[in-house]
Design an enzyme around this catalytic site. Structure first.
Site, PDB file in Angstrom:
ATOM      1  N   GLU A  55      -0.054  -1.174  10.272  1.00 15.98           N
ATOM      2  CA  GLU A  55       0.643  -2.149   9.426  1.00 15.98           C
ATOM      3  C   GLU A  55      -0.288  -3.150   8.750  1.00 15.98           C
ATOM      4  OE1 GLU A  55       3.751  -4.537  11.232  1.00 15.98           O
ATOM      5  OE2 GLU A  55       2.580  -4.817  13.044  1.00 15.98           O
ATOM      6  N   HIS A  66       0.491  19.440  22.719  1.00 15.90           N
ATOM      7  CA  HIS A  66       1.667  19.995  22.041  1.00 15.90           C
ATOM      8  C   HIS A  66       1.655  19.713  20.548  1.00 15.90           C
ATOM      9  CE1 HIS A  66       3.282  20.970  25.953  1.00 15.90           C
ATOM     10  NE2 HIS A  66       2.910  19.753  26.336  1.00 15.90           N
ATOM     11  N   LYS A  94       8.435 -10.461   7.678  1.00 19.26           N
ATOM     12  CA  LYS A  94       8.485 -10.779   9.106  1.00 19.26           C
ATOM     13  C   LYS A  94       9.844 -10.479   9.721  1.00 19.26           C
ATOM     14  CE  LYS A  94       6.801 -12.577  12.878  1.00 19.26           C
ATOM     15  NZ  LYS A  94       5.821 -11.750  13.586  1.00 19.26           N
ATOM     16  N   CYS A 135      14.035 -12.682   2.453  1.00 17.24           N
ATOM     17  CA  CYS A 135      13.454 -13.689   1.579  1.00 17.24           C
ATOM     18  C   CYS A 135      13.536 -15.017   2.317  1.00 17.24           C
ATOM     19  CB  CYS A 135      14.256 -13.795   0.280  1.00 17.24           C
ATOM     20  SG  CYS A 135      14.381 -12.237  -0.605  1.00 17.24           S
ATOM     21  N   GLU A 190       2.109   0.750  20.338  1.00 17.43           N
ATOM     22  CA  GLU A 190       1.933  -0.586  19.764  1.00 17.43           C
ATOM     23  C   GLU A 190       0.551  -0.705  19.107  1.00 17.43           C
ATOM     24  OE1 GLU A 190       3.741  -2.847  18.870  1.00 17.43           O
ATOM     25  OE2 GLU A 190       2.532  -4.635  18.765  1.00 17.43           O
ATOM     26  N   TRP A 194      11.258 -11.070  -1.062  1.00 16.21           N
ATOM     27  CA  TRP A 194      10.922  -9.704  -0.652  1.00 16.21           C
ATOM     28  C   TRP A 194      11.874  -8.821  -1.451  1.00 16.21           C
ATOM     29  CZ3 TRP A 194      13.307  -5.501   1.838  1.00 16.21           C
ATOM     30  CH2 TRP A 194      12.440  -4.525   2.320  1.00 16.21           C
ATOM     31  N   ASN A 250      19.015 -15.189   0.025  1.00 15.16           N
ATOM     32  CA  ASN A 250      18.356 -14.259   0.940  1.00 15.16           C
ATOM     33  C   ASN A 250      19.411 -13.296   1.444  1.00 15.16           C
ATOM     34  OD1 ASN A 250      16.925 -12.970   2.999  1.00 15.16           O
ATOM     35  ND2 ASN A 250      17.419 -14.584   4.475  1.00 15.16           N
ATOM     36  N   GLY A 251      19.189 -11.983   1.216  1.00 14.82           N
ATOM     37  CA  GLY A 251      20.146 -10.978   1.684  1.00 14.82           C
ATOM     38  C   GLY A 251      20.365  -9.920   0.626  1.00 14.82           C
ATOM     39  N   ARG A 309       8.316 -14.335   5.249  1.00 13.89           N
ATOM     40  CA  ARG A 309       9.562 -13.599   5.086  1.00 13.89           C
ATOM     41  C   ARG A 309       9.547 -12.683   3.866  1.00 13.89           C
ATOM     42  NH1 ARG A 309      13.507 -15.825   8.195  1.00 13.89           N
ATOM     43  NH2 ARG A 309      15.111 -14.807   6.974  1.00 13.89           N
ATOM     44  N   LYS A 333       0.067  -1.634  15.185  1.00 16.87           N
ATOM     45  CA  LYS A 333      -0.723  -2.799  14.746  1.00 16.87           C
ATOM     46  C   LYS A 333      -1.730  -2.372  13.695  1.00 16.87           C
ATOM     47  CE  LYS A 333       1.073  -5.503  15.594  1.00 16.87           C
ATOM     48  NZ  LYS A 333       2.276  -5.442  16.356  1.00 16.87           N
TER      49      LYS A 333
HETATM   50  O1  M6R Z   1      12.101  -9.983  14.807  1.00 23.46           O
HETATM   51  P1  M6R Z   1      12.110  -8.675  15.491  1.00 23.46           P
HETATM   52  O2  M6R Z   1      11.359  -8.707  16.797  1.00 23.46           O
HETATM   53  O3  M6R Z   1      13.494  -8.123  15.689  1.00 23.46           O
HETATM   54  O4  M6R Z   1      11.342  -7.692  14.542  1.00 23.46           O
HETATM   55  C1  M6R Z   1      11.230  -6.332  14.848  1.00 23.46           C
HETATM   56  C2  M6R Z   1      10.227  -5.649  13.950  1.00 23.46           C
HETATM   57  O5  M6R Z   1      10.591  -5.789  12.610  1.00 23.46           O
HETATM   58  C3  M6R Z   1       8.815  -6.207  14.153  1.00 23.46           C
HETATM   59  O6  M6R Z   1       8.410  -6.103  15.477  1.00 23.46           O
HETATM   60  C4  M6R Z   1       7.806  -5.459  13.251  1.00 23.46           C
HETATM   61  O7  M6R Z   1       7.701  -4.134  13.661  1.00 23.46           O
HETATM   62  C5  M6R Z   1       6.459  -6.173  13.263  1.00 23.46           C
HETATM   63  N1  M6R Z   1       5.929  -6.201  11.952  1.00 23.46           N
HETATM   64  C6  M6R Z   1       5.474  -5.521  14.160  1.00 23.46           C
HETATM   65  O8  M6R Z   1       4.228  -6.115  14.135  1.00 23.46           O
END
Ligand code: M6R
Length: 634
Positions: free
Chosen positions: A513, A529, A629, A2, A506, A74, A100-101, A27, A510
């Protein structure tokens, strides 16, 4: 996960808090709320859904005041409704709090508080903190917070106000980020720097088990045993324009476009002559020379950058390198010793699992190097050494520029180690650097070609996909030629080999998500496989096939897909005649570059393809559902 903010000063607090929450919304965006203290007492306004709803509400019915708190949520405990939205209060509504937490022992605390007569209004873990402070309040908020936090187990950054101490905000931290911003007779507390950048870049980083009180006169920090702590403010070099969209439709698109300059900057600051400099690396060369194993540990996109780092380190510096996701590493008792270097990679520097992996490694005697973007973040402070990626604030939830910045740092670090351990001559290293310096120019060219939201050819491809996808959904459950009922297969496959296997992972991440379309990344050699069973005329397979020593192998994979009727999008080096001969459906050209550097270029069309598909589908690109994030909880 959050975002919290608190403000005291002469400005209209509502404006400051909403501005801060706008910067923190990445966040979490399940609900938002503010609490403002004024002559009428504490006025609370909270709304489920995105911040815009609360903003509109406050515009219609403003709340005036000069001290207040804000929160963007969140959801963890309790659904995202108004009741569960922060700020939360005690029984008498004298105390108001944002958090937050996660409070892990909240149920036990709640049972006790309920027995002692406290009435709860929400299903959150947070509310127990307000009631605890209520029980411990004897006319001194700082003291009540200090006593109360000692009872909490879990992670928290909290900011608290009391009606009877109208000039003070008390905040505390354990495992969730917290900073203090210092302006001209005004003070802020917040989860992250962008929240306060519009007003000040002077920041104090609050550590675990510290309590901070701000009032109009200043800042006071104490520890949990009430000992005052001297803190130094630092000036951060981020500026507010970096945290704005700058004319782009989305932060993601803006951040994609920032990559050429960003990589140039990394190279300009890190490479002087032909020598690589990591000025903030606190680990001595003598130690780096002795390490016999490297572990790279990270989550999500940072993990994919780490996988790429393995190829680079093993190839250039010839140190055996293992890569793990933080959530696995932390619980499996990995073999890590004093000659192991653990490299933790994190954009935010706050990811809970990565932080735990760091601590576990230190406990086992390893040296830990953090590759981190956010200045002063927990990982950057707890690691033995740090290399900042200096990518500036990354706001879009889907990571783009942080990824290529991580690739650049890992490549440079591999060369640095290679030089130190005499695995590559200075002459060779100069050659690699010369080639790497071509990457920003190539990326710029690709962005001109593919990155314009009005005329990009990738946008056109995304449109075709959108049409086909919806047609398939319409014909849900078709019958095949033998009359069997079949669900349409709409999964994207991303295939690559060697350094572009992480690129494939990756690319898939992308896409899934931000567009919610299922997508899988595989090393192309693994296709036979299992994943080949998915191939028919339905899914799209994105084959990453730049010029490389494995080009022919990739061509064979493409033939196998084509002979089963699959649709292939090839990301290939410009002028590749062979790829044109095998009859792929779409080709995305990338400029020619040395094969180990192709991930830098391949990343661009993969990011843009995901972006344009999500845009065609009308998704909320910067704030995809269920995500946040920085993942500061397990
Ligand atoms: O802040 P961080 O790089 O540790 O975050 C890691 C992942 O949570 C972050 O890369 C997440 O997978 C992103 N949404 C990817 O786009």
């Amino acid at each position: 996960m959050c975002g919290i903010i608190g403000y005291i000063g002469d400005r209209d607090v509502s404006e400051v808090v909403i501005e801060g929450l706008t910067r923190l919304e990445y966040r979490g965006y399940d609900s938002a709320g503010v609490a403002i203290l004024n002559d009428n007492g504490i006025d609370i306004r909270k709304r489920p859904g995105k911040l815009n709803i609360l903003k509109a509400d406050l515009k219609k019915n403003p709340i005036k005041g000069h001290i207040g708190l804000g929160h963007t949520r969140w959801a963890t405990h309790g659904i995202p409704n108004e009741q569960n939205a922060h700020p939360h209060t005690d029984c008498k509504k004298n105390i108001v709090l944002v958090h937050n937490g996660i409070i892990e022992n909240y149920q036990m605390l709640k049972d006790g508080l309920t027995k002692r007569g406290h009435a709860f209004r929400s299903q959150t873990d947070t509310e127990v903190i307000a009631h605890l402070i209520e029980e411990n309040y004897k006319g001194n908020l700082e003291e009540a917070v200090r006593i109360s936090v000692k009872e909490l187990k879990g992670a928290y950054a909290i900011a608290v106000l009391h009606k009877d101490e109208p000039d003070k905000i008390v905040a505390a931290r354990c495992e969730s980020p917290l900073i203090v911003g210092i302006g001209q007779s005004e003070y802020f507390v917040a989860s992250d720097i962008p929240a306060i950048l519009k007003y000040t870049n002077k920041v104090i980083f609050i550590n675990n088990y510290e309590i901070v009180s701000i009032d109009k006169k200043g800042v006071r920090v104490i520890d949990y045993s009430n000992q005052p702590i001297k803190k130094k403010a630092v000036c951060v070099d981020w500026d507010i324009t970096q945290a704005e969209k700058g004319g782009y439709d989305h932060f993601m698109l803006k951040e994609i476009h920032e990559q050429p300059d960003l990589i140039s900057n990394i190279l300009n600051t890190r490479v002087r002559g032909n020598r690589i400099h990591f000025d903030e690396l606190r680990i001595k060369d003598t130690i780096l020379k002795k390490i016999d194993k490297i572990f790279i540990v990270a989550c999500g996109t940072a993990y994919h950058a780490g996988l790429n780092g393995k190829y680079m380190i093993e190839w250039l510096a010839q140190v055996p390198t293992l890569v793990d996701t933080s959530s696995e590493f932390r619980y499996r008792n990995p073999i890590v010793g004093k000659n192991t270097l653990v490299v933790v990679i994190s954009q935010s520097g706050e990811t809970a699992d990565t932080l735990a992996a760091l601590r576990e490694s230190k406990k086992k005697g390893a040296k830990v190097l953090g590759v981190v973007n956010v200045l002063g973040s927990s990982i950057s402070r707890e690691a033995d050494g740090v290399i900042y990626t200096h990518a500036g604030p990354e706001i879009a939830v889907a990571s783009t520029k942080a990824y290529t910045a991580q690739l650049a740092i890992l490549y440079l670090f591999s060369l640095y180690l290679a030089g130190l351990r005499e695995k590559r001559t200075p002459y060779k290293i100069a050659g690699y650097l010369k080639e790497l310096k071509k990457a920003p120019g190539h990326i710029k060219k690709m962005l001109e070609q593919y990155g314009d939201a009005k005329k990009s050819d990738l946008k056109h491809k995304a449109r075709i996909f959108n049409r086909e996808y919806h047609k398939r959904l319409k014909d849900y459950y078709q019958r095949d030629s033998e009359g069997r009922k079949r669900a349409p297969n709409c999964c994207f496959l991303f295939l690559g080999r060697n350094v572009n296997y992480p690129s494939a992972l990756e690319g898939a991440l992308k896409l899934k998500e931000i567009s919610y379309i299922s997508a899988e990344g595989y090393p192309a050699g693994e296709m036979k496989h299992g994943p080949i069973a998915l191939i028919d005329e339905n899914p799209w397979t994105i084959c990453i096939v730049p010029e490389s020593s494995l080009h022919e192998k990739m061509i064979s994979n493409i033939m196998e897909i084509k002979s089963r009727g699959g649709i292939v999008v090839a990301i290939a080096t410009e002028g590749d005649e062979e790829i044109r001969k095998v009859g792929v459906d779409y080709i995305i050209d990338i400029p020619r570059i040395e094969q180990t550097l192709t991930p830098f270029l391949v990343a661009i069309p993969l990011q843009l393809l995901a972006y344009f598909v999500a845009r065609e589908f009308g998704e909320d690109i910067d704030q995809p559902r269920n995500l946040a994030k920085s993942v500061t909880v397990e």
